[in-house]
Design a protein around this motif. Structure first.
Motif, PDB file in Angstrom:
ATOM      1  N   LYS A  94      36.709  38.299  27.858  1.00  0.00           N
ATOM      2  CA  LYS A  94      35.943  37.907  29.052  1.00  0.00           C
ATOM      3  C   LYS A  94      36.539  38.494  30.316  1.00  0.00           C
ATOM      4  O   LYS A  94      35.815  38.909  31.221  1.00  0.00           O
ATOM      5  CB  LYS A  94      35.872  36.386  29.149  1.00  0.00           C
ATOM      6  N   ILE A 152      34.665  41.343  33.147  1.00  0.00           N
ATOM      7  CA  ILE A 152      34.352  40.928  34.524  1.00  0.00           C
ATOM      8  C   ILE A 152      34.084  42.127  35.438  1.00  0.00           C
ATOM      9  O   ILE A 152      33.076  42.159  36.150  1.00  0.00           O
ATOM     10  CB  ILE A 152      35.465  40.030  35.094  1.00  0.00           C
ATOM     11  N   THR A 164      30.449  43.017  37.213  1.00  0.00           N
ATOM     12  CA  THR A 164      30.293  42.806  38.660  1.00  0.00           C
ATOM     13  C   THR A 164      30.121  44.121  39.404  1.00  0.00           C
ATOM     14  O   THR A 164      30.183  44.154  40.635  1.00  0.00           O
ATOM     15  CB  THR A 164      31.520  42.053  39.225  1.00  0.00           C
ATOM     16  N   ALA A 178      34.436  40.376  41.526  1.00  0.00           N
ATOM     17  CA  ALA A 178      35.232  40.347  40.298  1.00  0.00           C
ATOM     18  C   ALA A 178      36.351  39.316  40.394  1.00  0.00           C
ATOM     19  O   ALA A 178      36.598  38.569  39.436  1.00  0.00           O
ATOM     20  CB  ALA A 178      35.808  41.727  40.011  1.00  0.00           C
ATOM     21  N   ALA A 226      34.949  35.870  40.011  1.00  0.00           N
ATOM     22  CA  ALA A 226      34.627  35.615  38.612  1.00  0.00           C
ATOM     23  C   ALA A 226      35.900  35.368  37.792  1.00  0.00           C
ATOM     24  O   ALA A 226      35.940  34.488  36.928  1.00  0.00           O
ATOM     25  CB  ALA A 226      33.830  36.777  38.025  1.00  0.00           C
ATOM     26  N   ALA A 227      36.952  36.140  38.055  1.00  0.00           N
ATOM     27  CA  ALA A 227      38.217  35.952  37.341  1.00  0.00           C
ATOM     28  C   ALA A 227      38.828  34.595  37.668  1.00  0.00           C
ATOM     29  O   ALA A 227      39.331  33.897  36.778  1.00  0.00           O
ATOM     30  CB  ALA A 227      39.185  37.083  37.683  1.00  0.00           C
TER      31      ALA A 227
END
Length: 119
Positions: free
Chosen positions: A72, A76, A80, A87, A90-91
């Motif tokens: 995952k 990312i 993105t 990014a 999201a991380a």
């Protein structure tokens, strides 16, 4: 406890007298120890039910495996469009999700609620 047995073979008769009481005492002691080990294993099994299973590999509501987390994280940036701010958000969300699954939800929520500066 002594056991006796007689055998007759033609003209020869043999009488055997065997004391097995020490052997039975030893077997009973082994049985007690085995029963104690089984009880301890059952207690451990019950205790392990309360520990988060991070290696379950289950999907959906389950917890991420280390391999799933790596996968995952690697997805990312391409997902993105390599936009660094998106990014990193999201991380951060993924790390908070994993921390929550591991039982650190309260700390993850505090981090998630904090103001952040990405760019």
């Amino acid at each position: 406890m002594a056991e006796q047995s007689r055998r007759s073979n033609g003209e020869l008769t043999v009488m055997v007298n065997v004391d097995v009481s020490d052997a039975l005492t030893g077997l009973k002691a082994i049985r007690r120890e085995a029963d104690a080990a089984v009880r301890a294993l059952k207690a451990l099994e019950e205790a392990l039910k309360t520990v988060p299973d991070v290696y379950s590999g289950s999907t959906g509501g389950g917890r991420m495996t280390p391999e799933q987390f790596v996968e995952k994280m690697r997805e990312i940036f391409p997902e993105t469009g390599y936009d660094e701010e998106t990014a990193y958000i999201a991380a951060d969300n993924l790390v908070c999700e994993l921390l929550t699954q591991l039982g650190y939800g309260e700390g993850a929520a505090i981090y998630d609620d904090a103001d952040k500066w990405y760019a």
